[in-house]
Structures are given as structure tokens and as C-alpha cells.
Design a protein around this motif. Structure first.
Motif, short mmCIF file in Angstrom:
data_model
loop_
_atom_site.label_atom_id
_atom_site.label_comp_id
_atom_site.label_asym_id
_atom_site.label_seq_id
_atom_site.Cartn_x
_atom_site.Cartn_y
_atom_site.Cartn_z
N HIS A 1 0.83 -1.20 0.00
CA HIS A 1 0.00 0.00 0.00
C HIS A 1 0.87 1.25 0.00
O HIS A 1 0.65 2.18 -0.79
CB HIS A 1 -0.93 -0.04 1.22
CG HIS A 1 -1.91 1.07 1.26
ND1 HIS A 1 -1.71 2.21 2.03
CD2 HIS A 1 -3.12 1.23 0.65
CE1 HIS A 1 -2.75 3.02 1.87
NE2 HIS A 1 -3.62 2.45 1.05
N ASN A 2 1.87 1.28 0.89
CA ASN A 2 2.78 2.43 0.95
C ASN A 2 3.58 2.58 -0.34
O ASN A 2 3.78 3.70 -0.83
CB ASN A 2 3.72 2.29 2.14
CG ASN A 2 3.02 2.55 3.45
OD1 ASN A 2 2.03 3.28 3.51
ND2 ASN A 2 3.51 1.94 4.52
N GLU A 3 4.04 1.45 -0.90
CA GLU A 3 4.80 1.50 -2.15
C GLU A 3 3.95 2.07 -3.27
O GLU A 3 4.39 2.94 -4.03
CB GLU A 3 5.30 0.10 -2.53
CG GLU A 3 6.06 0.07 -3.83
CD GLU A 3 6.48 -1.34 -4.24
OE1 GLU A 3 6.72 -1.53 -5.44
OE2 GLU A 3 6.56 -2.22 -3.37
N PHE A 4 2.72 1.59 -3.41
CA PHE A 4 1.83 2.08 -4.47
C PHE A 4 1.59 3.58 -4.32
O PHE A 4 1.62 4.32 -5.29
CB PHE A 4 0.50 1.33 -4.46
CG PHE A 4 0.54 -0.04 -5.10
CD1 PHE A 4 1.73 -0.64 -5.49
CD2 PHE A 4 -0.63 -0.74 -5.30
CE1 PHE A 4 1.75 -1.89 -6.09
CE2 PHE A 4 -0.63 -1.98 -5.90
CZ PHE A 4 0.56 -2.56 -6.29
N LYS A 5 1.35 4.02 -3.10
CA LYS A 5 1.12 5.46 -2.88
C LYS A 5 2.37 6.26 -3.25
O LYS A 5 2.26 7.32 -3.87
CB LYS A 5 0.72 5.70 -1.43
CG LYS A 5 -0.70 5.24 -1.13
CD LYS A 5 -1.07 5.37 0.31
CE LYS A 5 -1.19 6.81 0.72
NZ LYS A 5 -1.68 6.97 2.10
N SER A 6 3.57 5.75 -2.89
CA SER A 6 4.80 6.47 -3.21
C SER A 6 5.06 6.51 -4.72
O SER A 6 5.72 7.42 -5.21
CB SER A 6 6.00 5.87 -2.47
OG SER A 6 6.37 4.64 -3.03
N GLY B 1 2.73 6.94 -6.83
CA GLY B 1 1.70 7.79 -7.42
C GLY B 1 0.53 7.00 -7.99
O GLY B 1 -0.28 7.55 -8.74
N GLN C 1 -3.06 5.49 -8.00
CA GLN C 1 -4.30 5.83 -7.31
C GLN C 1 -4.66 4.66 -6.39
O GLN C 1 -4.97 3.56 -6.86
CB GLN C 1 -5.42 6.09 -8.31
CG GLN C 1 -6.70 6.55 -7.65
CD GLN C 1 -7.78 6.86 -8.66
OE1 GLN C 1 -7.56 6.97 -9.85
NE2 GLN C 1 -8.99 7.00 -8.16
N THR C 2 -4.58 4.89 -5.08
CA THR C 2 -4.69 3.84 -4.07
C THR C 2 -5.68 4.27 -3.00
O THR C 2 -5.54 5.35 -2.42
CB THR C 2 -3.30 3.58 -3.43
OG1 THR C 2 -2.36 3.34 -4.47
CG2 THR C 2 -3.34 2.40 -2.49
N ALA D 1 -7.88 3.67 0.70
CA ALA D 1 -7.51 3.39 2.09
C ALA D 1 -7.55 1.89 2.37
O ALA D 1 -8.29 1.15 1.72
CB ALA D 1 -8.47 4.12 3.03
N PHE E 1 -6.79 -0.36 -5.75
CA PHE E 1 -5.96 0.55 -6.56
C PHE E 1 -6.45 0.53 -7.99
O PHE E 1 -7.21 -0.36 -8.38
CB PHE E 1 -4.47 0.19 -6.46
CG PHE E 1 -4.05 -1.05 -7.21
CD1 PHE E 1 -3.57 -0.96 -8.51
CD2 PHE E 1 -4.14 -2.30 -6.62
CE1 PHE E 1 -3.17 -2.10 -9.20
CE2 PHE E 1 -3.75 -3.44 -7.29
CZ PHE E 1 -3.27 -3.34 -8.59
#
Length: 142
Positions: free
Chosen positions: A88-93, A95, A97-98, A100, A113
Motif C-alpha cells: 500500500h505504501n509503495e503504491f502510494k509512493s 503515485g 491511485q490507491t 484506504a 488501486f
């Protein structure tokens, strides 16, 4: 009773540009590109084949449920809650679209995502029992 269908072998995903989408899936999800042309890209991802197929404008693999919520049609499994949070953190970093991380009232947690074409995917922190068994027997043989 023995299952008649053994596994899902191929998933077809509508995209606007198979070449752009294939690069995104390879760079962000670790997919392996096997074939590409202007109409489609064939990729290995999560132990199955994904065909990214050029589609009409605004097509996606999503659907709307009876309550009016846009839903995904595919859930990926990861091995444990820690792996889910790291991904989850990797996908957010990256960019991506992820959504909660959610507790949906069953075992494990999930998040959703989207790819650049708006195709939504779910990620679940639990591996299916049959996959765990298959994986365990594979490692016993090695």
C-alpha cells in the motif's frame, strides 16, 4: 465433487494504449511483457496471463453494483498484513491511485488501486488455503 474448472488462466483488461499500459504494469506491478503490438499486450502477472486489449474510449473492467458503487472484478492476494501495508505504501509512493486500507468484516484487510485506464483492482492480505497448500508442497520438493 471435483471442480470442473481448474484455474483462471487469462484475464482480459480494456486499455486505451496497450504499449503505454504494458509499460505501467511492468514498472509498477512487476509484470513480465511476453508480446506487444498495437492491439494488445500479453503479460505474466500473479501467476496468470493478462491481455491488455485496446478498447473503446471510457471502457473498463469495473462494474456498478445495485447500490450504485463502482466495483472491481479482480482481487490479488498477498501473504499477510505486513505485506499488504508495505505494498500500500509503495503504491502510494509511486503515485498509483490507491484507496484506504479497509477492514471489511472478514479475515484480513484490503485496499483498492487503479491502473491509468481506471481499471480497479482489490488487494487482500490473505492467501487462499489451496494456494498456501500448493506453495508449501512446492517448497517441500525443492
Amino acid at each position: 465433487m471435483k471442480e470442473k474448472l481448474v484455474r483462471v488462466g487469462t484475464t482480459y483488461v480494456p486499455v486505451q494504449d496497450p504499449n503505454v499500459s504494458a509499460r505501467w504494469y511492468a514498472e509498477n506491478l512487476g509484470a513480465e511483457i511476453n508480446y506487444q503490438d498495437d492491439d494488445k499486450a500479453i503479460m505474466n502477472l500473479a501467476d496468470q496471463s493478462f491481455f491488455l486489449v485496446r478498447a473503446e474510449q471510457n471502457e473498463s473492467a469495473n462494474f456498478t453494483d445495485y447500490k450504485g458503487n463502482q466495483r472491481f472484478s479482480l482481487t490479488f492476494e498477498v501473504d499477510g498484513i505486513d505485506t499488504l501495508y508495505k505494498l500500500h505504501n509503495e503504491f502510494k509512493s509511486l503515485g498509483i491511485q490507491t484507496g484506504a486500507i479497509e477492514d471489511r468484516g472478514h479475515a484480513g484487510e484490503n485496499f483498492v488501486f487503479s491502473d491509468p485506464d481506471g481499471n480497479k483492482y482489490d488487494v487482500w492480505s490473505e492467501l487462499s488455503p489451496s494456494f498456501k497448500k500448493m506453495r508449501a508442497s512446492f517448497y517441500e520438493e525443492v
